[in-house]
Enzyme design. Structure first.
Site, PDB file in Angstrom:
ATOM      1  N   ARG A  60      -3.965  10.109 -10.387  1.00 46.32           N
ATOM      2  CA  ARG A  60      -4.587   8.794 -10.521  1.00 46.32           C
ATOM      3  C   ARG A  60      -6.029   8.951 -11.007  1.00 46.32           C
ATOM      4  O   ARG A  60      -6.647   9.985 -10.831  1.00 46.32           O
ATOM      5  CB  ARG A  60      -4.595   8.060  -9.176  1.00 46.32           C
ATOM      6  CG  ARG A  60      -3.236   7.597  -8.698  1.00 46.32           C
ATOM      7  CD  ARG A  60      -3.361   6.899  -7.350  1.00 46.32           C
ATOM      8  NE  ARG A  60      -4.083   7.715  -6.380  1.00 46.32           N
ATOM      9  CZ  ARG A  60      -5.362   7.589  -6.071  1.00 46.32           C
ATOM     10  NH1 ARG A  60      -6.091   6.632  -6.641  1.00 46.32           N
ATOM     11  NH2 ARG A  60      -5.931   8.390  -5.196  1.00 46.32           N
ATOM     12  N   LYS A 202       1.049   3.088  -6.712  1.00 49.89           N
ATOM     13  CA  LYS A 202      -0.145   2.756  -5.942  1.00 49.89           C
ATOM     14  C   LYS A 202      -0.701   1.378  -6.299  1.00 49.89           C
ATOM     15  O   LYS A 202      -1.392   0.770  -5.486  1.00 49.89           O
ATOM     16  CB  LYS A 202      -1.216   3.834  -6.140  1.00 49.89           C
ATOM     17  CG  LYS A 202      -0.837   5.185  -5.539  1.00 49.89           C
ATOM     18  CD  LYS A 202      -0.483   5.102  -4.056  1.00 49.89           C
ATOM     19  CE  LYS A 202      -0.239   6.483  -3.454  1.00 49.89           C
ATOM     20  NZ  LYS A 202       0.245   6.414  -2.047  1.00 49.89           N
ATOM     21  N   HIS A 222      -0.598   3.941   5.313  1.00 51.22           N
ATOM     22  CA  HIS A 222      -0.324   5.107   4.465  1.00 51.22           C
ATOM     23  C   HIS A 222       0.101   6.226   5.407  1.00 51.22           C
ATOM     24  O   HIS A 222      -0.721   6.977   5.918  1.00 51.22           O
ATOM     25  CB  HIS A 222      -1.587   5.482   3.676  1.00 51.22           C
ATOM     26  CG  HIS A 222      -1.376   6.572   2.691  1.00 51.22           C
ATOM     27  ND1 HIS A 222      -2.359   7.468   2.349  1.00 51.22           N
ATOM     28  CD2 HIS A 222      -0.291   6.935   1.963  1.00 51.22           C
ATOM     29  CE1 HIS A 222      -1.897   8.321   1.455  1.00 51.22           C
ATOM     30  NE2 HIS A 222      -0.643   8.020   1.214  1.00 51.22           N
ATOM     31  N   SER A 240      -3.661  14.685   2.411  1.00 53.55           N
ATOM     32  CA  SER A 240      -2.946  15.783   1.768  1.00 53.55           C
ATOM     33  C   SER A 240      -3.257  17.118   2.451  1.00 53.55           C
ATOM     34  O   SER A 240      -4.409  17.419   2.753  1.00 53.55           O
ATOM     35  CB  SER A 240      -3.356  15.852   0.298  1.00 53.55           C
ATOM     36  OG  SER A 240      -2.690  16.895  -0.356  1.00 53.55           O
ATOM     37  N   LYS A 244       1.859  15.890   6.952  1.00 59.83           N
ATOM     38  CA  LYS A 244       2.515  14.582   7.156  1.00 59.83           C
ATOM     39  C   LYS A 244       4.019  14.625   6.828  1.00 59.83           C
ATOM     40  O   LYS A 244       4.855  14.168   7.609  1.00 59.83           O
ATOM     41  CB  LYS A 244       1.791  13.541   6.296  1.00 59.83           C
ATOM     42  CG  LYS A 244       2.329  12.126   6.356  1.00 59.83           C
ATOM     43  CD  LYS A 244       1.319  11.131   5.787  1.00 59.83           C
ATOM     44  CE  LYS A 244       1.015  11.354   4.315  1.00 59.83           C
ATOM     45  NZ  LYS A 244       1.905  10.612   3.421  1.00 59.83           N
ATOM     46  N   THR A 245       4.344  15.169   5.654  1.00 61.26           N
ATOM     47  CA  THR A 245       5.755  15.234   5.243  1.00 61.26           C
ATOM     48  C   THR A 245       6.515  16.253   6.075  1.00 61.26           C
ATOM     49  O   THR A 245       7.618  15.990   6.562  1.00 61.26           O
ATOM     50  CB  THR A 245       5.847  15.587   3.744  1.00 61.26           C
ATOM     51  OG1 THR A 245       5.159  14.587   2.987  1.00 61.26           O
ATOM     52  CG2 THR A 245       7.293  15.649   3.283  1.00 61.26           C
ATOM     53  N   ASP A 259       5.725   7.808   3.180  1.00 56.23           N
ATOM     54  CA  ASP A 259       4.398   7.539   2.609  1.00 56.23           C
ATOM     55  C   ASP A 259       3.822   6.155   2.909  1.00 56.23           C
ATOM     56  O   ASP A 259       2.636   6.044   3.169  1.00 56.23           O
ATOM     57  CB  ASP A 259       4.451   7.737   1.096  1.00 56.23           C
ATOM     58  CG  ASP A 259       3.075   7.948   0.484  1.00 56.23           C
ATOM     59  OD1 ASP A 259       2.254   8.657   1.092  1.00 56.23           O
ATOM     60  OD2 ASP A 259       2.812   7.408  -0.595  1.00 56.23           O
ATOM     61  N   ARG A 324       4.574  17.102  -9.202  1.00 64.30           N
ATOM     62  CA  ARG A 324       5.243  16.099  -8.367  1.00 64.30           C
ATOM     63  C   ARG A 324       6.721  15.987  -8.692  1.00 64.30           C
ATOM     64  O   ARG A 324       7.167  16.344  -9.776  1.00 64.30           O
ATOM     65  CB  ARG A 324       4.612  14.724  -8.611  1.00 64.30           C
ATOM     66  CG  ARG A 324       3.171  14.585  -8.150  1.00 64.30           C
ATOM     67  CD  ARG A 324       3.098  14.080  -6.745  1.00 64.30           C
ATOM     68  NE  ARG A 324       1.741  13.918  -6.263  1.00 64.30           N
ATOM     69  CZ  ARG A 324       1.442  13.381  -5.086  1.00 64.30           C
ATOM     70  NH1 ARG A 324       2.409  12.949  -4.295  1.00 64.30           N
ATOM     71  NH2 ARG A 324       0.196  13.279  -4.691  1.00 64.30           N
TER      72      ARG A 324
END
Length: 543
Positions: A60, A202, A222, A240, A244-245, A259, A324
């Protein structure tokens, strides 16, 4: 889904200012992949997964994201570096230019929706320049049935034209030729000059982050989320690199999403999305089995490098560290089919503290929860960016500052209230360092972090004794099953207690400095949730 427009309604795209004959409508993933390969816009891996290069932008571009400032947004949005204003007139001029540009091209239209909870369903129509961008929309948003597509009328329109670069940015109130603009009155996300697909995702996420709290009393988050066999929902916030994942992927619990979620006033937690957009740098089946196995036909890889055997080399970051994959959520086996669940019981704030001073697990009061939520702390370690030779604190409000149009305290107060109303426990989990900072100590073992989270989910930390960290005020359990008790208080792991105190005061001071910009609108309860001391205070003699 069928490719032919004849089996579904055939909308009149002239209402958008587009020539109808150039629009390819709701094509299947297989067709979009074939077109992409045929046009030499991408290639297939050994197992048939499509891989593309997003060009100049591999992430982004936060400095080129704008919100139209008008009667609806002017007194709601927290304007500043994150939320940059653009006039309605400049938006209309750019909008007209993008439509003129797309009218000369083949375009790909797709209807989808966000928000799995039916009461909050938001219908989206995305008209994009590239076929693989339409595949991304198919993967990432929720997919209507053929019956639902008949008579579909969007709530929000996404127009994405990566090939349109604004020739005279200053005349349009933007910084350079690319832009991502959200217009809440026109309900349009306008993207130009960037093929990075995350701008699409986003853009809609940012729109929901204003609409849901302001109009629906829903807290947007988020975060990742999962649910146990007894119906207890857990929520994982984290920037990041904090886990989290990884930590929300639990074979004993069903994944709601990884997410973006909403938390309703009657305590339902629902996924905004119908897919996952995961980083794949250094990916292996051993590290992230769910993600690795989800990379199959229908998924979309971005900016990866192939080896001589036409296999993806996930270790190769020569295009970007931000490689990604997007894939539909049904590529994961252990999924909560409805993508929503009730009864949130535990919230985890994940931080990778490279200073090695935060406890590996601590229980937060409502004020502390709001404070740490608004702070959104983690740390960058040496070597991650040029010039970083020792840990650097990194703060992202609400663990997602770039996507939050409202003042962070709005979300913080909502979280505090929901916590209290639903009797939810909030925990700060340090997945970073112990026994010293990065380069001296060692990273807390993943098996210990998993044991802490399992113990919390099983209620095993409800009745143990706690002690308060004298610097951060956090409440640390004295015992946790499966975890050596000596690591639960971080000061005990340092050889020199004075060195721990000095480093901890340094980080506490960083928290206070960062929070100054929020202090004016934060309640007294939130202000008292921060570290107990900063550089102006002295530690008591009993430490």
């Amino acid at each position: 889904m069928k490719d032919s427009t004849t089996t579904l309604h055939n909308p009149d795209f002239t209402i958008y200012g587009l020539k109808n004959e150039h629009v390819h409508w709701n094509l299947s993933p297989e067709s979009l992949q074939k077109i992409t390969v045929d046009k030499k816009m991408g290639k297939e891996t050994v197992n048939g997964t499509l891989a593309v290069n997003t060009g100049k932008f591999t992430g982004r571009s936060p400095q080129d994201r704008f919100i139209v400032k008008d009667d609806y947004t002017s007194d709601k949005v927290w304007w500043g570096q994150v939320n940059k204003p653009i006039s309605s007139d400049n938006f209309k001029k750019l909008h007209k230019n993008v439509l003129a540009y797309l009218s000369d091209k083949d375009t790909y239209a797709r209807d989808a929706y966000a928000c799995a909870e039916p009461r909050y369903r938001t219908k989206i129509r995305a008209i994009v320049e590239f076929p693989w961008s339409s595949l991304f929309v198919y993967n990432m948003f929720l997919r209507p049935t053929e019956k639902e597509l008949n008579g579909f009328k969007e709530d929000w329109l996404v127009l994405c034209a990566p090939g349109y670069v604004c020739p005279n940015p200053e005349a349009y109130g933007i910084r350079q030729g690319n832009f991502s603009i959200i217009d809440f009155t026109e309900k349009t996300v306008l993207i130009g000059g960037s093929a990075y697909t995350g701008e699409i995702k986003k853009g809609i996420f940012s729109a929901l982050n204003l609409i849901l709290p302001v109009e629906k009393e829903v807290l947007p988050m988020h975060c990742s989320s999962n649910v146990g066999k007894d119906g207890d929902t857990a929520i994982f916030f984290g920037l990041s690199g904090t886990g989290k994942t990884t930590l929300s992927a639990d074979p004993k619990r069903k994944l709601i999403g990884d997410d973006e979620h909403g938390w309703t006033k009657d305590n339902t937690v629902f996924n905004f999305e119908g897919g996952c957009y995961a980083k794949v740098i250094d990916l292996s089946e051993e590290k992230e089995p769910d993600i690795f196995r989800a990379i199959r036909p229908g998924a979309l890889l971005e900016n990866v490098i192939f080896n001589t055997h036409n296999e993806v080399d996930y270790m190769d970051s020569s295009i970007t560290q931000n490689t990604r994959v997007s894939y539909p959520i049904y590529h994961i086996d252990n999924i909560q089919e409805s993508l929503y669940a009730n009864n949130p019981k535990n919230i985890f704030f994940l931080t990778c503290d490279a200073f090695g001073v935060l406890p590996p697990v601590s229980k937060l009061t409502p004020g502390q929860a709001a404070y740490h939520f608004i702070s959104g702390y983690t740390a960058k370690v040496a070597g991650t960016e040029a010039g970083i030779t020792e840990p650097v604190p990194s703060f992202s409000a609400c663990f997602g500052a770039p996507f939050m149009p409202l003042h962070p305290t709005v979300y913080g107060e909502m979280l505090s209230k929901k916590m209290s109303d639903a009797h939810v426990n909030v925990w700060l989990i340090n997945t970073g360092w112990s026994a010293g900072p990065y380069g001296v100590g060692s990273r807390i073992k993943l098996k210990y972090t998993r044991s802490m989270i399992t113990a919390i989910l099983n209620g095993e930390l409800d009745k143990v004794d706690y002690e308060q960290n004298p610097i951060f005020g956090l409440f640390m359990p004295k015992y946790c099953p499966g975890v050596p008790s000596e690591i639960l208080d971080p000061m005990n792991t340092w050889l020199q207690k004075g060195a721990y105190i000095g480093k901890a005061i340094q980080l506490a001071h960083s928290f206070h400095l960062n929070f100054e910009k929020f202090a004016e609108q934060a309640s007294n309860q939130i202000m008292q949730g921060g570290p107990l001391i900063d550089q102006h205070h002295h530690l008591s003699e009993n430490i």
